[in-house]
Scaffold this motif. Structure first.
Motif, PDB file in Angstrom:
ATOM      1  N   GLN A 163      11.796  46.429  43.056  1.00  0.00           N
ATOM      2  CA  GLN A 163      12.869  45.609  43.630  1.00  0.00           C
ATOM      3  C   GLN A 163      13.025  44.260  42.920  1.00  0.00           C
ATOM      4  OE1 GLN A 163      15.147  46.616  45.508  1.00  0.00           O
ATOM      5  NE2 GLN A 163      14.260  48.564  46.119  1.00  0.00           N
ATOM      6  N   ASN A 164      11.929  43.688  42.450  1.00  0.00           N
ATOM      7  CA  ASN A 164      12.026  42.387  41.783  1.00  0.00           C
ATOM      8  C   ASN A 164      12.297  42.496  40.278  1.00  0.00           C
ATOM      9  OD1 ASN A 164      11.591  41.046  44.163  1.00  0.00           O
ATOM     10  ND2 ASN A 164       9.408  40.744  43.843  1.00  0.00           N
ATOM     11  N   SER A 165      12.425  43.731  39.789  1.00  0.00           N
ATOM     12  CA  SER A 165      12.637  43.907  38.347  1.00  0.00           C
ATOM     13  C   SER A 165      13.969  43.316  37.897  1.00  0.00           C
ATOM     14  CB  SER A 165      12.585  45.396  37.987  1.00  0.00           C
ATOM     15  OG  SER A 165      13.613  46.124  38.646  1.00  0.00           O
ATOM     16  N   LEU A 166      14.954  43.265  38.789  1.00  0.00           N
ATOM     17  CA  LEU A 166      16.269  42.739  38.422  1.00  0.00           C
ATOM     18  C   LEU A 166      16.270  41.219  38.322  1.00  0.00           C
ATOM     19  CD1 LEU A 166      16.941  45.668  39.210  1.00  0.00           C
ATOM     20  CD2 LEU A 166      19.126  44.847  40.064  1.00  0.00           C
ATOM     21  N   LYS A 167      15.225  40.582  38.841  1.00  0.00           N
ATOM     22  CA  LYS A 167      15.184  39.122  38.809  1.00  0.00           C
ATOM     23  C   LYS A 167      14.902  38.561  37.412  1.00  0.00           C
ATOM     24  CE  LYS A 167      13.889  38.533  43.656  1.00  0.00           C
ATOM     25  NZ  LYS A 167      12.878  38.015  44.612  1.00  0.00           N
ATOM     26  N   ILE A 168      14.549  39.439  36.482  1.00  0.00           N
ATOM     27  CA  ILE A 168      14.332  38.943  35.120  1.00  0.00           C
ATOM     28  C   ILE A 168      15.659  38.745  34.386  1.00  0.00           C
ATOM     29  CG2 ILE A 168      12.123  40.157  35.019  1.00  0.00           C
ATOM     30  CD1 ILE A 168      13.467  42.096  33.002  1.00  0.00           C
ATOM     31  N   PHE A 169      16.764  39.191  35.001  1.00  0.00           N
ATOM     32  CA  PHE A 169      18.067  39.067  34.366  1.00  0.00           C
ATOM     33  C   PHE A 169      18.818  37.854  34.911  1.00  0.00           C
ATOM     34  CE2 PHE A 169      16.978  43.574  34.210  1.00  0.00           C
ATOM     35  CZ  PHE A 169      17.189  43.858  32.872  1.00  0.00           C
ATOM     36  N   ARG A 170      19.721  37.327  34.102  1.00  0.00           N
ATOM     37  CA  ARG A 170      20.595  36.232  34.511  1.00  0.00           C
ATOM     38  C   ARG A 170      22.039  36.651  34.236  1.00  0.00           C
ATOM     39  NH1 ARG A 170      16.687  35.405  36.676  1.00  0.00           N
ATOM     40  NH2 ARG A 170      15.348  33.558  36.783  1.00  0.00           N
ATOM     41  N   ILE A 171      22.939  36.244  35.125  1.00  0.00           N
ATOM     42  CA  ILE A 171      24.311  36.756  35.082  1.00  0.00           C
ATOM     43  C   ILE A 171      25.320  35.622  35.242  1.00  0.00           C
ATOM     44  CG2 ILE A 171      25.981  38.254  36.261  1.00  0.00           C
ATOM     45  CD1 ILE A 171      23.641  39.972  37.179  1.00  0.00           C
ATOM     46  N   SER A 172      26.410  35.711  34.470  1.00  0.00           N
ATOM     47  CA  SER A 172      27.566  34.840  34.659  1.00  0.00           C
ATOM     48  C   SER A 172      28.778  35.732  34.917  1.00  0.00           C
ATOM     49  CB  SER A 172      27.800  33.956  33.432  1.00  0.00           C
ATOM     50  OG  SER A 172      28.719  32.928  33.724  1.00  0.00           O
ATOM     51  N   CYS A 173      29.587  35.354  35.890  1.00  0.00           N
ATOM     52  CA  CYS A 173      30.674  36.213  36.373  1.00  0.00           C
ATOM     53  C   CYS A 173      32.050  35.662  35.978  1.00  0.00           C
ATOM     54  CB  CYS A 173      30.614  36.353  37.886  1.00  0.00           C
ATOM     55  SG  CYS A 173      28.997  36.904  38.495  1.00  0.00           S
ATOM     56  N   PHE A 174      32.965  36.579  35.655  1.00  0.00           N
ATOM     57  CA  PHE A 174      34.307  36.214  35.199  1.00  0.00           C
ATOM     58  C   PHE A 174      35.349  37.087  35.885  1.00  0.00           C
ATOM     59  CE2 PHE A 174      31.204  35.381  31.950  1.00  0.00           C
ATOM     60  CZ  PHE A 174      31.506  34.101  31.521  1.00  0.00           C
ATOM     61  N   ALA A 175      36.571  36.572  35.932  1.00  0.00           N
ATOM     62  CA  ALA A 175      37.697  37.296  36.525  1.00  0.00           C
ATOM     63  C   ALA A 175      38.761  37.541  35.467  1.00  0.00           C
ATOM     64  CB  ALA A 175      38.282  36.498  37.690  1.00  0.00           C
ATOM     65  N   GLU A 176      39.767  38.327  35.816  1.00  0.00           N
ATOM     66  CA  GLU A 176      40.855  38.629  34.889  1.00  0.00           C
ATOM     67  C   GLU A 176      42.116  37.846  35.195  1.00  0.00           C
ATOM     68  OE1 GLU A 176      41.682  42.729  34.208  1.00  0.00           O
ATOM     69  OE2 GLU A 176      39.595  43.268  33.848  1.00  0.00           O
ATOM     70  N   SER A 177      42.064  37.002  36.233  1.00  0.00           N
ATOM     71  CA  SER A 177      43.263  36.241  36.603  1.00  0.00           C
ATOM     72  C   SER A 177      42.881  34.869  37.149  1.00  0.00           C
ATOM     73  CB  SER A 177      44.059  37.004  37.671  1.00  0.00           C
ATOM     74  OG  SER A 177      45.097  36.198  38.212  1.00  0.00           O
ATOM     75  N   PRO A 178      43.718  33.850  36.882  1.00  0.00           N
ATOM     76  CA  PRO A 178      43.465  32.520  37.450  1.00  0.00           C
ATOM     77  C   PRO A 178      44.239  32.297  38.749  1.00  0.00           C
ATOM     78  CG  PRO A 178      45.155  32.333  35.792  1.00  0.00           C
ATOM     79  CD  PRO A 178      44.806  33.803  35.869  1.00  0.00           C
ATOM     80  N   TYR A 179      44.821  33.356  39.305  1.00  0.00           N
ATOM     81  CA  TYR A 179      45.717  33.192  40.449  1.00  0.00           C
ATOM     82  C   TYR A 179      45.222  33.891  41.724  1.00  0.00           C
ATOM     83  CZ  TYR A 179      48.770  31.974  36.539  1.00  0.00           C
ATOM     84  OH  TYR A 179      49.295  31.421  35.400  1.00  0.00           O
ATOM     85  N   SER A 180      43.936  34.176  41.795  1.00  0.00           N
ATOM     86  CA  SER A 180      43.397  34.853  42.973  1.00  0.00           C
ATOM     87  C   SER A 180      43.123  33.848  44.090  1.00  0.00           C
ATOM     88  CB  SER A 180      42.097  35.588  42.616  1.00  0.00           C
ATOM     89  OG  SER A 180      41.440  36.052  43.772  1.00  0.00           O
ATOM     90  N   ILE A 181      43.816  34.007  45.207  1.00  0.00           N
ATOM     91  CA  ILE A 181      43.620  33.099  46.348  1.00  0.00           C
ATOM     92  C   ILE A 181      42.168  33.130  46.825  1.00  0.00           C
ATOM     93  CG2 ILE A 181      44.274  32.640  48.747  1.00  0.00           C
ATOM     94  CD1 ILE A 181      47.020  33.785  48.128  1.00  0.00           C
ATOM     95  N   LEU A 182      41.598  34.326  46.910  1.00  0.00           N
ATOM     96  CA  LEU A 182      40.228  34.454  47.410  1.00  0.00           C
ATOM     97  C   LEU A 182      39.210  33.879  46.428  1.00  0.00           C
ATOM     98  CD1 LEU A 182      40.339  38.024  49.011  1.00  0.00           C
ATOM     99  CD2 LEU A 182      40.320  35.819  50.176  1.00  0.00           C
ATOM    100  N   MET A 183      39.446  34.068  45.147  1.00  0.00           N
ATOM    101  CA  MET A 183      38.517  33.508  44.159  1.00  0.00           C
ATOM    102  C   MET A 183      38.552  31.982  44.196  1.00  0.00           C
ATOM    103  SD  MET A 183      37.029  36.097  42.608  1.00  0.00           S
ATOM    104  CE  MET A 183      36.543  35.764  40.926  1.00  0.00           C
ATOM    105  N   TRP A 184      39.731  31.414  44.322  1.00  0.00           N
ATOM    106  CA  TRP A 184      39.841  29.959  44.463  1.00  0.00           C
ATOM    107  C   TRP A 184      39.104  29.494  45.723  1.00  0.00           C
ATOM    108  CZ3 TRP A 184      41.163  26.320  41.139  1.00  0.00           C
ATOM    109  CH2 TRP A 184      41.985  26.632  40.059  1.00  0.00           C
ATOM    110  N   SER A 185      39.211  30.261  46.781  1.00  0.00           N
ATOM    111  CA  SER A 185      38.577  29.874  48.043  1.00  0.00           C
ATOM    112  C   SER A 185      37.059  29.989  47.974  1.00  0.00           C
ATOM    113  CB  SER A 185      39.113  30.752  49.179  1.00  0.00           C
ATOM    114  OG  SER A 185      40.502  30.592  49.336  1.00  0.00           O
ATOM    115  N   HIS A 186      36.565  31.097  47.406  1.00  0.00           N
ATOM    116  CA  HIS A 186      35.127  31.368  47.417  1.00  0.00           C
ATOM    117  C   HIS A 186      34.348  30.614  46.344  1.00  0.00           C
ATOM    118  CE1 HIS A 186      35.985  35.531  49.422  1.00  0.00           C
ATOM    119  NE2 HIS A 186      36.050  34.525  50.272  1.00  0.00           N
ATOM    120  N   TYR A 187      34.925  30.472  45.163  1.00  0.00           N
ATOM    121  CA  TYR A 187      34.153  29.990  44.022  1.00  0.00           C
ATOM    122  C   TYR A 187      34.651  28.668  43.432  1.00  0.00           C
ATOM    123  CZ  TYR A 187      32.619  34.780  44.472  1.00  0.00           C
ATOM    124  OH  TYR A 187      32.138  35.965  44.977  1.00  0.00           O
ATOM    125  N   ALA A 188      35.772  28.181  43.905  1.00  0.00           N
ATOM    126  CA  ALA A 188      36.299  26.909  43.399  1.00  0.00           C
ATOM    127  C   ALA A 188      36.432  25.896  44.536  1.00  0.00           C
ATOM    128  CB  ALA A 188      37.641  27.117  42.694  1.00  0.00           C
TER     129      ALA A 188
END
Length: 364
Positions: free
Chosen positions: A185-210
């Motif tokens: 279960q802890n094997s995935l903790k050795i990884f690091r992740i950065s997340c991206f979207a395909e649009s700058p116009y998502s209402i929910l993305m602006w709400s959750h992450y901006a």
């Protein structure tokens, strides 16, 4: 019937199983969107006093997060049934001692047979090291895992559980449970992740992450694939959305037996752990940049060229001017994002922020 989606395209379970890392990577390189977007909260860290969002813009870097800190409790977890794991691991250790494990034996039966064998062997003056090496494996990792297992049995028998009549059973359970948590279960903790979207116009993305539209969004220009940027391309994947989870128990068991992790096992961890998310998040059309944490410095990574900055609809005037100053200094185009009057959607503002009557005059 199970559902799987990658970039809005539906896949069957068989298609997902047949998806190889090389095939997926080549398809992504060929069909990479021309732009990717990342939303930033634009807030000052209370711990350091640094605005890491602005630092990312200034330095053209992206932060790769520990997946354990993601908001979705299913995100970056793997399905490996705990009870199945226990019985397969106790079977493995019993066979290492030469016990002929029968298919009809359950976990308790195997534990009993192994306990009797180890007890009788220890009464004859043999050490656990000798008793467990009947079916010896030569690779160093298997030997190391075995030594750790034996050490935990010894600790359990001699201190933690020595007052219990079922000390052997308790020691086995704790040692295998430790393998399940630490190695699986802890094997995935050795990884690091950065997340991206395909649009700058998502209402929910602006709400959750901006920061509820108070932050900003960076548009990155995706260049042609080349030797200079292949490391980014080879580690950038679209997320797989599904309504079911796929077990990786067999891959985990192979991982515990092999001297090193194979490409096949690693791809199962990527495909069914790091890249698979609940279908509830399908609206994000997310891409993920994934690296083991030993490949990046301070969890930051240089990314593709910044093409434009989108300023949130609720961003304060002072924050807006700070972002404008950074963009002007670096020669980066920028613009505001407004809410549409006619529809529930975000859209580009038609005028420059500095000309907008709704924004306070530039501070001195």
């Amino acid at each position: 019937m199970s559902e799987f989606y990658i970039r809005r395209q539906q896949y069957s379970l068989e298609q997902i199983k047949e998806l190889t890392q090389m095939g997926f990577c080549l398809k992504n390189i060929k069909n990479m969107p021309p732009k990717l977007y990342k939303y930033f909260p634009n807030i000052i860290s209370p711990d350091t006093g640094i605005n890491y969002s602005q630092e990312a813009l200034i330095n053209n870097t992206v932060y790769l997060q520990n997946p354990a800190l993601f908001d979705d409790p299913y995100d970056c977890t793997i399905l490996a049934n705990e009870q199945d794991f226990y019985i397969k691991r106790i079977t493995y250790y019993a066979k290492r001692c030469g016990i002929n494990v029968q298919p009809e034996w359950d976990y308790n039966e195997i534990v009993y047979k192994l306990s009797v064998y180890l007890y009788e062997g220890s009464q004859k003056g043999k050490s656990l090291d000798e008793l467990f090496l009947v079916d010896s494996e030569n690779d160093k990792m298997s030997q190391l895992r075995l030594k750790v297992f034996i050490q935990k049995i010894v600790i359990g028998m001699n201190s933690e559980f020595k007052e219990f009549t079922d000390a052997w059973q308790r020691s086995f359970y704790k040692a295998i449970h430790s393998e399940y948590i630490d190695d699986v279960q802890n094997s995935l903790k050795i990884f690091r992740i950065s997340c991206f979207a395909e649009s700058p116009y998502s209402i929910l993305m602006w709400s959750h992450y901006a920061n509820c539209h108070k932050g900003f969004c960076i548009e990155y220009e995706i260049p042609q694939y080349s030797e200079s940027n292949q490391l980014l391309f080879h580690n950038l994947y679209p997320v797989i959305y599904s309504d079911v989870r796929i077990s990786v128990l067999e891959s985990c068991l192979k991982y515990l037996k092999l001297p090193k992790i194979t490409d096949e096992i690693l791809w199962d961890i990527y495909k069914y752990g790091l890249l698979m998310k609940s279908i509830d998040w399908k609206y994000q059309n997310e891409w993920r940049l994934i690296f083991p944490n030993n490949m990046i410095l301070n969890n930051n990574c240089q990314f593709f060229k910044v093409n434009k900055v989108y300023l949130g609809n609720k961003m304060s005037s002072n924050d807006r001017w700070k972002l404008i100053e950074i963009c002007n200094r670096k020669g980066i185009p920028y613009g505001g994002v407004n809410i549409s009057q006619e529809k529930y959607k975000m859209e580009d503002c038609t005028q420059l922020c500095e000309n907008c009557p709704q924004i306070a005059c530039m501070p001195n």
